[in-house]
Design a protein around this motif. Structure first.
Motif, PDB file in Angstrom:
ATOM      1  N   ARG A 234       0.810  -1.232   0.000  1.00  0.00           N
ATOM      2  CA  ARG A 234       0.000   0.000   0.000  1.00  0.00           C
ATOM      3  C   ARG A 234       0.836   1.273   0.000  1.00  0.00           C
ATOM      4  NH1 ARG A 234      -2.606   1.238   5.985  1.00  0.00           N
ATOM      5  NH2 ARG A 234      -0.628   1.287   7.094  1.00  0.00           N
ATOM      6  N   SER A 235       2.117   1.181   0.236  1.00  0.00           N
ATOM      7  CA  SER A 235       2.946   2.398   0.134  1.00  0.00           C
ATOM      8  C   SER A 235       3.322   2.696  -1.324  1.00  0.00           C
ATOM      9  CB  SER A 235       4.221   2.269   0.982  1.00  0.00           C
ATOM     10  OG  SER A 235       5.233   1.561   0.303  1.00  0.00           O
ATOM     11  N   VAL A 236       3.015   1.774  -2.233  1.00  0.00           N
ATOM     12  CA  VAL A 236       3.421   1.972  -3.641  1.00  0.00           C
ATOM     13  C   VAL A 236       2.348   1.453  -4.591  1.00  0.00           C
ATOM     14  CG1 VAL A 236       5.900   2.035  -3.316  1.00  0.00           C
ATOM     15  CG2 VAL A 236       4.776  -0.160  -3.434  1.00  0.00           C
ATOM     16  N   TRP A 237       1.229   2.102  -4.581  1.00  0.00           N
ATOM     17  CA  TRP A 237       0.131   1.703  -5.451  1.00  0.00           C
ATOM     18  C   TRP A 237       0.209   2.389  -6.810  1.00  0.00           C
ATOM     19  CZ3 TRP A 237      -4.831   2.103  -1.889  1.00  0.00           C
ATOM     20  CH2 TRP A 237      -4.903   0.960  -1.088  1.00  0.00           C
TER      21      TRP A 237
ATOM     22  N   ASP D 214       3.019   3.573   6.408  1.00  0.00           N
ATOM     23  CA  ASP D 214       3.299   3.470   4.975  1.00  0.00           C
ATOM     24  C   ASP D 214       3.012   4.757   4.204  1.00  0.00           C
ATOM     25  OD1 ASP D 214       3.868   0.780   5.468  1.00  0.00           O
ATOM     26  OD2 ASP D 214       1.785   0.227   5.168  1.00  0.00           O
ATOM     27  N   MET D 217       6.902   6.097   0.457  1.00  0.00           N
ATOM     28  CA  MET D 217       6.996   4.963  -0.442  1.00  0.00           C
ATOM     29  C   MET D 217       8.230   4.139  -0.067  1.00  0.00           C
ATOM     30  SD  MET D 217       6.103   7.069  -3.919  1.00  0.00           S
ATOM     31  CE  MET D 217       5.687   5.624  -4.869  1.00  0.00           C
ATOM     32  N   ARG D 244       2.334   5.688  -6.001  1.00  0.00           N
ATOM     33  CA  ARG D 244       2.240   6.595  -4.852  1.00  0.00           C
ATOM     34  C   ARG D 244       1.702   5.820  -3.656  1.00  0.00           C
ATOM     35  NH1 ARG D 244      -1.714   7.858  -8.194  1.00  0.00           N
ATOM     36  NH2 ARG D 244      -0.423   9.407  -9.213  1.00  0.00           N
ATOM     37  N   SER D 245       1.891   6.383  -2.503  1.00  0.00           N
ATOM     38  CA  SER D 245       1.368   5.746  -1.301  1.00  0.00           C
ATOM     39  C   SER D 245      -0.150   5.844  -1.258  1.00  0.00           C
ATOM     40  CB  SER D 245       1.963   6.413  -0.061  1.00  0.00           C
ATOM     41  OG  SER D 245       1.271   5.974   1.091  1.00  0.00           O
TER      42      SER D 245
END
Lengths: 256, 256, 256, 256
Positions: A234-237, D214, D217, D244-245
């Motif tokens: 979820r930190s890098v969607w 979180d 990133m 992005r987060s």
């Protein structure tokens, strides 16, 4: 209960392949399509034969309450919907403005825009209660450029893209990952491209562009990216990405 | 018969100002709005008092056949529609997904997307027969970015933008100029912003940002650009442009 | 002293036509081009013969300090620069990656990106002191889509577009209007397209697409929109617009 | 010889994490950075301690011939470069136009735009001979929107994005996959964000937004998506995606 991947639009292309992939990875694949009970049964049987878990549903999404009822039913009887793929298009081929009846234009919106809105209204509150979930939306070039003959399709897909951004803006921070997947090319899918072209032309196209030289997008390969997106931390969607064959030009580089 | 500029959505803001401008330049201004016969009569009277020609129509665009009938009536009784401004928005303020009822979402589409489609179907064949015409579409930031609370508005406007591109692709070469005018900021318009805020807040905003420091977009100044676009030589047509106050940041530089 | 419209890149196309238009409207047109003193003298003479005011300058913009010196000289000897048109492109035709030398790539950036940056640094402080001004930037399709063979051009123009947005974000509220004008098509310009094609091909293209059927963009018509943009009221500024012939498809609808 | 993943810009953030990920998956990670031999040695040692293969290089990319020489050296002594990550940014913080010296603006372009161009010229012919390869480019929000204080950064990144599209258009069909990865948020990276903020502020930010919730990133999670993109089947390549987060708004929804 097993976590569920719900596929709205599960034909023998992207939808079916994504269902199969998620089933391989331990999800229950709940497959919905508008017609073809036999095809649906075969897909479920294939997944089960491979040791996976699946169920099939005939679903007419434009019918009032149909999406909402299906979501409720699956949540009650099958399991929590962790991922849902909205895989309905509204491509009707090229139709001039004169040949695009009001009913056709409305139907495009009902399927491709309103259907997604209703789905989100039905499933997001449940996902939010559980702390999160994923909505994957298969999109098309028409979501980012209109074109002659694409009045209905482009209006429906363009509206849908803005809806995806709105859903993302409101729900990402509540744990719901919305991904808008821009499929920019022809998919090797018997149930959509195949039916559009007819069996003879489709086989010809496959021979010319597909199979050996990967000129058609292979749905089982697309499914790997769909699955990856759904598993992103979820930190890098990712909210938006495009997909096309190496041998194809991007939509901004080729005529429609 | 005099050439006509038809304004769909002629309140005391962009619509009314554009009607007035075209009337000053020799068009008959056919002004349509959903309600307020008195306001409509006043606008017509103002134009006539200034030596112009105008007529007013109450029009509920979502009613079946209403747009089509109006176009036919004006063409028969008033004159050929050379320019039409589609100036209907679908902004309903910020509403969460939960608070956006299905009917509201549908209504936004009916007004802002379907209405334009119906208008184009009604008027383009007539314009084409005459060798050309102009469709000006007032658009909003929501056509290019979705946002929390904007599910209905963004879906309607995003679909509309893709429809404008589709209409342009099909009809530009036949002489019909479609322009998508992205209004990216608050307009000094009593009938829209004014009603949204209420009289007290609207006056306060006007004092803080408007009048002296031009922080609100002045509709009579916007009308000059609308008119310019409609007069562009056919070798140099603009399809899309943005408009905002000098003191405002572009949508890509500020939070909604 | 008379207010000045400075044109960087004043050939017999957009630049010259814009200079002429502003001169007709009462500006002094300061015309700069890299070479062709005779052509420059003729343009100045034409403007003066029509009762306007103009001056001409040979200017190699990539030379260190050249832009800065010219701005200072005009401000001191001619008048305050109220509007400046940056009309330099960096189109070198299609060159494969292999055929695009490092020097060529750098030169494209120096002309089309760095030149604009230097111009803004030189002229914006002066404009700001006077309460405002206008920067018009002629842009091209390559600013919004890259393409095979366009490595140098697209990188230069894409960087320039982001620079225009940055300048606008920083200076609009201080009264400086930056407009990025996306010229999406072939211009009927002897000094650019004409030289690219050679006289015979250019005349052939003109006959096929231009003159009678307006398939080439007419620079004197473009100049009217450039002028309109420069005169917009500060409450309704346009930052970006496109221009193309009615008979041409938009860049997103045609192959390069 | 082992296939190589070359990382240009291998700090303790995205670059290092991607190198580590590819090393885990069987690539030799060739790590380049401008300074900090000790940091570089540690990264190589870490990879080797985990059973991977890596090498480190100090590289000043703006030095004439430096990139070209490095590519040649690795190809000769280490192995064929199958994937290259161009991970150099040109963020210099917010600088007004007045405070952005010509040299700074040029340096931004040299690092972020010209460097990528030189890299592609050096490595693409080799990849093409071998039938293919992958170029991953870390990008930033400034590639799609300019902003006050971002003159240098936005011009460099915007040019780079158009260059990526140009490279993709020319080389995709020859087997080279170019992916433009839009990192739209703050990365938990000591070597970039950490140095920008200083150790105290960086730790504070990490505590507020990072680690547990979180909000920053996580580079090791980003590396998974980078790796996935590099492994996509050639019938389904992604050219552009954002990251992005979950807790962050997309760039189009928040002020810079």
């Amino acid at each position: 209960m097993q976590k569920v991947c719900l596929v709205i639009g599960a034909g023998a292309g992207i939808g079916g392949s994504v269902g199969k992939k998620f089933a391989q990875e331990g999800y229950h694949a709940a497959l919905c399509r508008r017609s073809d009970q036999q095809g649906l049964d075969n897909m479920v049987a294939d997944i089960e034969a491979a040791g996976g878990s699946a169920s099939g549903y005939l679903l007419n999404t434009v019918k009032e309450g149909a999406i909402e009822k299906l979501v409720a039913e699956i949540e009650e009887n099958v399991g929590p919907i962790e991922t849902v793929l909205f895989n309905l298009g509204a491509q009707i081929g090229n139709r001039s403005l004169a040949d695009t009846e009001l009913k056709i234009f409305e139907l495009g919106w009902q399927i491709a825009t309103f259907g997604l809105f209703r789905l989100a209204k039905a499933v997001f509150p449940l996902m939010e209660q559980r702390g999160g979930g994923t909505l994957l939306v298969t999109s098309a070039t028409s979501a980012v450029r209109g074109n002659a003959g694409q009045h209905s399709h482009a209006a429906a897909m363009g509206g849908r893209r803005m809806l995806c951004q709105s859903l993302n803006a409101e729900y990402a921070s509540r744990g719901i990952h919305v991904a808008h997947i821009l499929v920019d090319g022809a998919v090797d899918a018997p149930d959509t491209l195949g039916k559009l072209l007819g069996p003879a032309l489709f086989e010809q196209l496959r021979e010319e562009r597909g199979r050996d030289n990967d000129g058609l997008m292979l749905p089982e390969k697309m499914a790997e990216t769909y699955y990856h997106i759904a598993q992103q931390h979820r930190s890098v969607w990712t909210h938006e990405l495009d997909l096309r064959s190496f041998s194809d030009l991007a939509w901004w580089n080729h005529a429609p």
